[in-house]
Design a protein around this motif. Structure first.
Motif, PDB file in Angstrom:
ATOM      1  N   ALA A  84     -13.086 -40.096 -15.220  1.00  0.00           N
ATOM      2  CA  ALA A  84     -14.371 -39.477 -14.872  1.00  0.00           C
ATOM      3  C   ALA A  84     -15.495 -40.503 -14.904  1.00  0.00           C
ATOM      4  CB  ALA A  84     -14.667 -38.326 -15.832  1.00  0.00           C
ATOM      5  N   LYS A  85     -15.448 -41.400 -15.865  1.00  0.00           N
ATOM      6  CA  LYS A  85     -16.480 -42.427 -15.989  1.00  0.00           C
ATOM      7  C   LYS A  85     -16.301 -43.544 -14.962  1.00  0.00           C
ATOM      8  CE  LYS A  85     -18.726 -45.420 -19.405  1.00  0.00           C
ATOM      9  NZ  LYS A  85     -18.731 -45.862 -20.821  1.00  0.00           N
ATOM     10  N   SER A  87     -14.879 -43.355 -12.022  1.00  0.00           N
ATOM     11  CA  SER A  87     -15.174 -42.796 -10.701  1.00  0.00           C
ATOM     12  C   SER A  87     -14.374 -43.457  -9.571  1.00  0.00           C
ATOM     13  CB  SER A  87     -16.670 -42.900 -10.410  1.00  0.00           C
ATOM     14  OG  SER A  87     -17.070 -41.943  -9.461  1.00  0.00           O
ATOM     15  N   ALA A 114     -17.594 -35.685 -13.968  1.00  0.00           N
ATOM     16  CA  ALA A 114     -17.061 -36.548 -12.903  1.00  0.00           C
ATOM     17  C   ALA A 114     -17.789 -36.272 -11.594  1.00  0.00           C
ATOM     18  CB  ALA A 114     -15.569 -36.305 -12.726  1.00  0.00           C
ATOM     19  N   ALA A 115     -18.057 -37.322 -10.846  1.00  0.00           N
ATOM     20  CA  ALA A 115     -18.732 -37.173  -9.558  1.00  0.00           C
ATOM     21  C   ALA A 115     -17.896 -36.308  -8.617  1.00  0.00           C
ATOM     22  CB  ALA A 115     -18.959 -38.542  -8.929  1.00  0.00           C
ATOM     23  N   VAL A 118     -14.743 -37.688  -6.856  1.00  0.00           N
ATOM     24  CA  VAL A 118     -13.462 -37.916  -7.530  1.00  0.00           C
ATOM     25  C   VAL A 118     -12.549 -36.736  -7.212  1.00  0.00           C
ATOM     26  CG1 VAL A 118     -12.279 -38.281  -9.725  1.00  0.00           C
ATOM     27  CG2 VAL A 118     -14.585 -39.204  -9.380  1.00  0.00           C
TER      28      VAL A 118
END
Length: 293
Positions: A84-85, A87, A114-115, A118
């Protein structure tokens, strides 16, 4: 956006040299692995290595996926948090077998912030997943699932079902076509599983051609030596692209604007052929763009 997915290469996240080498390989996609190729004691270091590799960028137009460990493993929460970080373009989750699994993945990514870019790829590698492939694909209609595609996993299916992995994969074709139909019915992509006999280039080429003809978008690979052959087999031939452009041009003529079917070079061509031609051209153009970097 049409993206070529002819070749997606698994790269062990625990091997920094491999991650660096991946930046210059001609694969359409890279699957940075935290699962099978990484020993339990190396999971944390692999996580850090993948995060650093993605942060450093330099992968060009290649699609970058992270294969996490399964939902039922102790590593999944940390894998998801890192992904998630970091991306990447998406995460590939092993042994997704139910809509509940997809819901859990989507919720976790949302909780972690998460963006939206993703995406989620589900590995279809259990009997239950094959049986419920249509249900899984339909769940992808919900944007919260983030589902982008399937990866068919023949080796794990063979292990669970006791169906033998033999040349030609005849016993598996009903399962393969079932999963392909499910993915197409709901607008998903689907990649073929890996071919393990690295030294058997003829067998690999035969399986790539079979996968292409069955309708896979591309193939997952376990060694860089497989990339060029895979790309060549899944690339639309020049004559096919030329024919596609000719079909589109013919339908764009004023006299054919209202016609559902026309005669071209002695053959009947319908609007559905024009739709197929547009995809062929889009893939060919995307491949050419990737080649330019």
């Amino acid at each position: 956006m049409t993206r070529p997915r002819r070749s997606h290469l698994f790269m062990p996240g625990s091997n920094p040299r491999a991650l660096e080498k991946a930046r210059n390989l001609p694969a359409d996609g890279l699957i940075l692995d935290l699962e099978d190729s990484v020993a339990p004691e190396a999971k944390a270091a692999a996580r850090d290595g993948i995060a650093a590799a993605i942060a450093a960028k330099g992968f060009g137009r290649r699609e970058v996926l992270i294969r996490t460990n399964g939902l039922d493993t102790p590593w999944w929460p940390d894998d998801a948090a890192m992904a998630a970080k970091a991306s990447p373009d998406g995460i590939l989750v092993p042994k997704v077998s139910s809509v509940e699994d997809l819901d859990a993945i989507g919720r976790k990514l949302a909780e972690l912030g998460a963006a939206p870019t993703v995406k989620v790829w589900a590995m279809i590698e259990t009997a239950r997943a094959v049986l419920h492939a249509e249900e899984l694909a339909a769940a992808g209609r919900d944007p919260s699932s983030r589902l982008s595609g399937f990866v068919f996993g023949p080796n794990d299916i063979s292990r669970e079902t006791r169906i033998r992995m033999l040349p030609g994969r005849a016993a598996m074709i009903p399962m393969i076509t079932h999963c392909i139909l499910a993915s197409r019915a709901h607008g998903l992509e689907i990649l073929d599983g890996p071919y393990s006999d690295i030294a058997n280039s003829d067998g690999f080429a035969t399986e790539c051609a079979q996968g292409r003809d069955l309708g896979f978008d591309g193939k997952t690979l376990i060694h860089p030596s497989q990339i060029d052959a895979c790309n060549a087999i899944f690339t639309p031939p020049e004559e096919e692209v030329a024919r596609a452009r000719k079909i589109i041009a013919a339908f764009e003529l004023p006299e054919n604007a209202a016609r559902g079917a026309i005669r071209l070079d002695g053959a009947m061509v319908e609007r559905l052929h024009a739709d197929m031609a547009r995809r062929t051209i889009a893939i060919a153009d995307a491949i050419a763009a990737m080649a330019k970097g």
